[in-house]
Design an enzyme around this catalytic site. Sequence first.
Site, mmCIF file in Angstrom:
data_model
loop_
_atom_site.group_PDB
_atom_site.id
_atom_site.type_symbol
_atom_site.label_atom_id
_atom_site.label_comp_id
_atom_site.label_asym_id
_atom_site.label_seq_id
_atom_site.Cartn_x
_atom_site.Cartn_y
_atom_site.Cartn_z
ATOM 1 N N ILE A 14 36.858 31.132 39.585
ATOM 2 C CA ILE A 14 35.387 31.119 39.705
ATOM 3 C C ILE A 14 35.014 30.432 41.009
ATOM 4 O O ILE A 14 34.833 29.223 41.055
ATOM 5 C CB ILE A 14 34.725 30.395 38.510
ATOM 6 C CG1 ILE A 14 35.188 31.029 37.192
ATOM 7 C CG2 ILE A 14 33.194 30.501 38.626
ATOM 8 C CD1 ILE A 14 34.455 30.526 35.965
ATOM 9 N N HIS A 15 34.946 31.190 42.096
ATOM 10 C CA HIS A 15 34.554 30.607 43.369
ATOM 11 C C HIS A 15 33.030 30.705 43.527
ATOM 12 O O HIS A 15 32.331 31.090 42.593
ATOM 13 C CB HIS A 15 35.311 31.258 44.525
ATOM 14 C CG HIS A 15 35.219 32.744 44.550
ATOM 15 N ND1 HIS A 15 36.015 33.546 43.763
ATOM 16 C CD2 HIS A 15 34.429 33.566 45.238
ATOM 17 C CE1 HIS A 15 35.700 34.811 43.991
ATOM 18 N NE2 HIS A 15 34.746 34.853 44.873
ATOM 19 N N ALA A 16 32.546 30.339 44.699
ATOM 20 C CA ALA A 16 31.105 30.167 44.871
ATOM 21 C C ALA A 16 30.286 31.407 44.501
ATOM 22 O O ALA A 16 29.288 31.298 43.801
ATOM 23 C CB ALA A 16 30.806 29.749 46.312
#
Lengths: 85, 543
Positions: A14-16
């Site tokens: 779950i990146h930006a």
Amino acid sequence: MKTFSYTIKDEQGIHARPAGELVKVAKTFTSEIKIGNGGSMVDAKKIFGIMGLGAKKGDTVEFSFDGEDEEQALEAVSKLMENSL
Amino acid sequence: MQVYHGKSVFGGIAIGKLWVFSKKEHQVVRVKVQDCEKELVRYEQAKEEAIKQLQALYEKACKEVGEANAAIFEIHQMMLEDEDYTDSIKNIVTSQQVNLEYAIGVTADNFSTMFASMEDEYMKARAADVKDISERLLSILKGKSNGELKTDTPVIVLADDLAPSETVQMDKEKILSFVTVHGSVNSHTAILARTMSIPALVGTDLTLSEELNGQEAIVDGFSGTIYIQPDEKIREELERKKEEEEEKKKLLLTLKGKEDVTLDGQHVMLYANIGNTSDLAMVLKNDASGIGLFRSEFIYLESEDFPTENEQFQIYKSVAETMAGKRVIIRTLDIGADKKVDYFGLEPEENPALGYRAIRICLSQPDIFKTQLRAILRASVYGNIAVMYPMITSLEEVRRIKEIVEEVKKELSEQRIAFGEVLQGIMIETPAAVMMSEELAKEVDFFSIGTNDLTQYTLAIDRQNPKLDAFYDAHHPAVLRMIQMTVENAHKAGIWAGICGELGADLSLTKEFLKMGVDELSVSPGRVLPLRKVIRETDVTKA
């Protein structure tokens, strides 16, 4: 209350960007939406909390939905997770 | 004269003065305040202004670098509105009775420490986002913007690295070139440079200093070099090169946006060949109607180990998105003993050209093939992707490939992963494929003739051997008949046939190819406009 869990397939976790998309979707519902990664649950309407989970590929994250539109919220969130994570 | 080298992300030459971009972090001082309410009001105003700025930046970036790259500004807005972040600032102000600037500074430090202490490299880097939004608030409170490009004449921007929020704020009219010490060829700055079609270097081996400000420099994007205080000889040479480039550009610009159609009304799909995502800007600049050959090997050649599905997916997706609905034909892995990649563990061969390569590897090691196919099918959701398979010699190979594609689709559906439909074609580059083209045409959606290999295999001449030059004829009638036969059989089955080898760009053959009915020509980006010129001047009905 409804719950749902999802195992992350995306290499980057779950990146930006997906965290931002999740916040955007979560904010459209009045229900309380929480997300956790093995530990305590955080508010899915707050981007720093979500990114702070450090959810990576292979991690199973849990969601809980509590409120009037919990069913619709669950559906929207699960769709988002499958499409982008 | 000082000479430095970097990785070039876009060809071209820029001559001008250097402008050194340096980040100035705000110093905040802790001051006791009586009126906390006033601080909170100032905070709300600054936050509102910051969000407004970010929204404007988002809209500007969407136009300049596309929605995907602009998303960062939307994320920054969310970060500014994050309750944990805002509560922390308000809390510090009211509980400690201190000024707003100090509260922002402390909160920024706390949140960026949280990210910096995470294991993941990507998350560590997000500390920069927290700093970025906090600096924005502080700038607004101070009434000054950061790193503003104040210059009357355009400059070469020299920086350690540039954040998207920094480049988007710059007046693009004032930028001749970007040169950064850090950053990759896929960084935001690189994408921006390509979109703007200006020369840019990343990973340059120079040391930044304020003294460089205002010095004369030349950036040569063709060789990846920057000359600071260039001597007369270099200056003259590069000025001449720059003029030549501009002349060429002007001449061909008149052909941009024009249809690829002959005088007698025959339409041709004029596509470009690319070997790396860095070629995309050239494709757009030269106005190709699509990509006729995307050599996917570079993804493997540039890796230390097998590239993952997601790495490939991201690359294919970005190409599809950049081409915005125009066709992108991805050729699957074409690696062999001559293009060596260590991790494939290929053994040396007596005859690499006739050896274990391309589709032969894919069919023997279907795991490698499936990873690539999954990435391609998933990416096709984002644009108009077609796939083609190299080194085909038989019907059985094609049928086996199609079975594998079906297996991959089934797996994706079962895993509920989105994918799109793609056209499937084959390269015609062996005499066997030409002889079988009537049958092969019934199995696939299109043919693409790879003339380099087809010529080598038809004439049995190794082009690397200079002794054989006397025997080599690029226009050998045997090769031309092979092409004609392929096109006829394609049309008989109702599919299209194109040429993606070097011969496609041979302007002395264009008319003959058009007469044969070749539907598509795919050439290197720089050859697109010269070829368009010839197509538009040709009348196929006249001798």
